[in-house]
Design an enzyme around this catalytic site. Structure first.
Site, mmCIF file in Angstrom:
data_model
loop_
_atom_site.group_PDB
_atom_site.id
_atom_site.type_symbol
_atom_site.label_atom_id
_atom_site.label_comp_id
_atom_site.label_asym_id
_atom_site.label_seq_id
_atom_site.Cartn_x
_atom_site.Cartn_y
_atom_site.Cartn_z
ATOM 1 C CB THR A 192 8.923 89.698 24.690
ATOM 2 O OG1 THR A 192 9.720 89.563 25.266
ATOM 3 C CG2 THR A 192 7.916 90.105 23.688
ATOM 4 C CE LYS A 232 11.856 90.304 22.331
ATOM 5 N NZ LYS A 232 12.447 90.266 22.678
ATOM 6 C CE LYS A 282 6.410 84.870 25.385
ATOM 7 N NZ LYS A 282 7.374 86.447 25.998
HETATM 8 P P1 NAP Z 1 12.877 82.877 31.572
HETATM 9 O O1 NAP Z 1 14.445 81.682 32.226
HETATM 10 O O2 NAP Z 1 12.601 81.399 31.314
HETATM 11 O O3 NAP Z 1 12.314 82.963 33.353
HETATM 12 C C1 NAP Z 1 11.179 83.355 33.559
HETATM 13 C C2 NAP Z 1 11.382 83.944 35.342
HETATM 14 O O4 NAP Z 1 10.130 84.980 34.883
HETATM 15 C C3 NAP Z 1 11.465 83.669 35.650
HETATM 16 O O5 NAP Z 1 12.330 84.068 37.006
HETATM 17 C C4 NAP Z 1 10.366 82.865 36.266
HETATM 18 O O6 NAP Z 1 10.249 82.327 37.812
HETATM 19 C C5 NAP Z 1 9.570 84.537 36.293
HETATM 20 N N1 NAP Z 1 8.359 84.271 36.127
HETATM 21 C C6 NAP Z 1 7.585 83.420 35.084
HETATM 22 N N2 NAP Z 1 5.893 83.389 35.273
HETATM 23 C C7 NAP Z 1 5.277 84.207 36.548
HETATM 24 C C8 NAP Z 1 4.920 84.824 37.744
HETATM 25 N N3 NAP Z 1 3.389 83.354 36.623
HETATM 26 N N4 NAP Z 1 5.216 85.369 38.508
HETATM 27 C C9 NAP Z 1 6.424 85.215 38.950
HETATM 28 N N5 NAP Z 1 7.428 85.294 38.107
HETATM 29 C C10 NAP Z 1 7.038 84.268 37.328
HETATM 30 O O7 NAP Z 1 12.521 83.699 30.798
HETATM 31 P P2 NAP Z 1 13.973 84.222 29.768
HETATM 32 O O8 NAP Z 1 14.141 83.527 28.758
HETATM 33 O O9 NAP Z 1 14.100 84.948 31.404
HETATM 34 O O10 NAP Z 1 13.022 85.364 29.381
HETATM 35 C C11 NAP Z 1 11.922 86.801 30.445
HETATM 36 C C12 NAP Z 1 11.552 87.246 29.737
HETATM 37 O O11 NAP Z 1 12.331 88.104 28.286
HETATM 38 C C13 NAP Z 1 10.362 87.150 28.459
HETATM 39 O O12 NAP Z 1 8.812 87.917 28.480
HETATM 40 C C14 NAP Z 1 11.108 86.617 27.424
HETATM 41 O O13 NAP Z 1 10.769 86.168 26.169
HETATM 42 C C15 NAP Z 1 12.361 88.155 26.940
HETATM 43 N N6 NAP Z 1 13.398 87.719 26.503
HETATM 44 C C16 NAP Z 1 14.047 86.111 26.777
HETATM 45 C C17 NAP Z 1 15.590 86.849 25.927
HETATM 46 C C18 NAP Z 1 16.456 85.338 26.176
HETATM 47 O O14 NAP Z 1 17.382 85.313 25.265
HETATM 48 N N7 NAP Z 1 16.534 84.414 26.917
HETATM 49 C C19 NAP Z 1 15.712 87.590 24.995
HETATM 50 C C20 NAP Z 1 15.072 88.813 24.690
HETATM 51 C C21 NAP Z 1 13.601 88.596 25.794
HETATM 52 P P3 NAP Z 1 10.404 81.147 37.949
HETATM 53 O O15 NAP Z 1 11.973 80.931 38.975
HETATM 54 O O16 NAP Z 1 9.502 81.323 39.693
HETATM 55 O O17 NAP Z 1 9.844 80.043 37.247
#
Ligand code: NAP
Length: 293
Positions: A96, A171, A239
Site C-alpha cells: 500500500t 486502497k 502510513k
Molecule cells: P510487515 O510484516 O511489516 O513486512 C514488511 C515487509 O517489507 C518485510 O518483508 C520487510 O523486510 C519488507 N521491507 C520493508 N522495507 C523494505 C526495504 N526498504 N527493502 C526491502 N524490503 C523491505 O508488513 P505486512 O503487514 O506484510 O505489509 C506489507 C504491505 O502490505 C504494506 O504496504 C501494508 O500496508 C500492506 N497491507 C498489510 C495488511 C496486513 O493486514 N498486514 C493488509 C493489507 C495491506 P524485512 O523482513 O527485512 O523487514
C-alpha cells in the site's frame, strides 16, 4: 505458466507467495532480512540473493513491502528488480503506497518495456493466508488481464478500477473507511464493558444487524482483552492515513474522523505500540474511560 518472483516475505507476503506456489506457479522469493524463506523453500520455492536475481528468474515480479520508498528501493535501487527484469516482464505491486509515486514507477518500468499493475490488498493476514484477499487494481487492460491468474491465486474479489495508481487510490478509501469502524467498535466495546454486558454476546447479536462488520467480528475480542497480536501493524495504517490525508488535502476533501484516527495512532506509535495490531486504537478509547489502555 508465467514464472513468478516475490519480494517481501512479511506478515502478508509469506502467505501470498505460498498461495502462488500452491496454485502451481514456479516461484522465486527474496526478503531483505535473511532467514524468512524457510517455509517457502520447503514448499518448493527458490530463494534468490537479490531483487535483481528475482527479476532475472521471473516473468512477473510481485512486491509486498512496507512503504513508498521501500518499493522504490526494491525496484530501482542497486540490485533492484528493474535491473534484472527482461523487456516484456511485469511488476505487480501489492504494497500500500502513494498513488502518485505509483504512476511514476509504472512510467519508469514502461521505459524499459515492462508492464505494471498496482494491486494493494485488503483482508488482513487471515485473508492472505486463506487466499481470500480483496484486490484493488490499477493498470492497463492488457497488463491487468495478464496479472489476473496471479491475483486470483492470492485473492477472491479482484476489481480493476482504471490506469496505474487507481488501485492505490481505492486502497486509500478503504483505509479511511476502516479508521472510523475500528474507532466505533472500540467505543462500542468500552460501553458494553462499562454497562456490565457480556461483550461476546453483544458482538454475536450485533453481527447479524446493521452494526455487523469484519472488524466487529474479528477484532472486538482483542479490544476487550486489551491484547493486540498481528494482524496489521498500527505503524503501517498510520502510513496509509498519511497517503489518504495527502490525497484529501490535494483534492479539497475534509476527513475529520481520519484525522482523529491518525492522531490517536501517532500517539500509539510514540508510546511504543506501533508494531501491535491496529485494533489497539482501543487503547486510547479505553484510557479515556478510565480503563487500562
Ligand atoms: P510487515 O510484516 O511489516 O513486512 C514488511 C515487509 O517489507 C518485510 O518483508 C520487510 O523486510 C519488507 N521491507 C520493508 N522495507 C523494505 C526495504 N526498504 N527493502 C526491502 N524490503 C523491505 O508488513 P505486512 O503487514 O506484510 O505489509 C506489507 C504491505 O502490505 C504494506 O504496504 C501494508 O500496508 C500492506 N497491507 C498489510 C495488511 C496486513 O493486514 N498486514 C493488509 C493489507 C495491506 P524485512 O523482513 O527485512 O523487514
Amino acid at each position: 505458466m508465467e514464472r513468478i518472483g516475490f519480494c517481501g516475505l512479511g506478515t502478508m507476503g509469506q502467505y501470498m507467495a505460498a498461495n502462488l506456489r500452491k496454485a502451481g506457479f514456479e516461484v522465486t522469493v527474496w526478503n531483505r532480512t535473511p532467514g524468512k524463506a524457510g517455509d517457502l523453500v520447503a514448499l518448493g520455492c527458490r530463494e534468490a540473493a537479490t531483487p535483481a536475481d528475482v527479476g532475472r528468474s521471473a516473468d512477473i515480479v510481485v512486491t509486498c513491502v512496507s512503504d513508498t520508498p521501500d518499493v522504490e528501493a526494491v525496484l530501482f535501487g542497486p540490485q533492484g528488480v528493474a535491473s534484472g527484469l527482461a523487456a516484456g516482464g511485469m511488476v505487480i505491486d501489492c504494497s500500500t503506497i502513494s498513488p502518485d509515486a505509483t504512476r511514476t514507477f509504472a512510467a519508469r518500468l514502461a521505459q524499459q518495456g515492462s508492464g505494471w499493475v498496482d494491486a494493494p490488498v485488503s483482508g488482513g493476514s487471515e485473508g492472505a493466508k486463506n487466499g481470500t484477499l480483496t484486490v484493488m487494481v490499477g493498470g492497463s487492460d492488457a497488463d491487468v488481464e495478464r496479472a489476473r491468474p496471479v491475483l486470483s491465486a492470492m485473492g477472491k474479489t479482484i476489481t480493476h478500477f482504471g490506469p496505474a495508481g487507481s488501485g492505490q487510490a481505492v486502497k486509500a478509501v478503504n483505509q479511511v473507511v476502516i479508521s472510523g469502524v475500528y474507532l466505533a467498535v472500540a467505543e462500542g466495546m468500552v460501553l458494553s464493558m462499562k454497562a456490565g454486558l457480556d461483550p461476546q454476546a453483544v458482538v454475536a447479536a450485533l453481527g447479524g444487524g446493521v452494526a455487523g462488520s469484519w472488524i466487529l467480528a474479528n477484532r472486538s475480542a482483542k479490544m476487550v482483552n486489551n491484547v493486540y497480536p498481528l494482524g496489521f501493524k498500527t505503524s503501517l495504517h498510520l502510513k496509509d492515513l498519511g497517503i489518504a490525508l495527502d490525497m484529501a488535502r490535494a483534492l479539497g476533501a475534509s476527513l475529520p474522523v481520519t484525522s482523529l484516527a491518525a492522531q490517536l495512532e501517532a500517539g500509539l506509535v510514540a508510546r511504543g505500540y506501533g508494531d501491535e495490531d491496529m485494533s489497539n486504537l482501543a487503547r486510547p478509547i479505553r484510557q479515556l474511560s478510565g480503563m487500562e489502555g
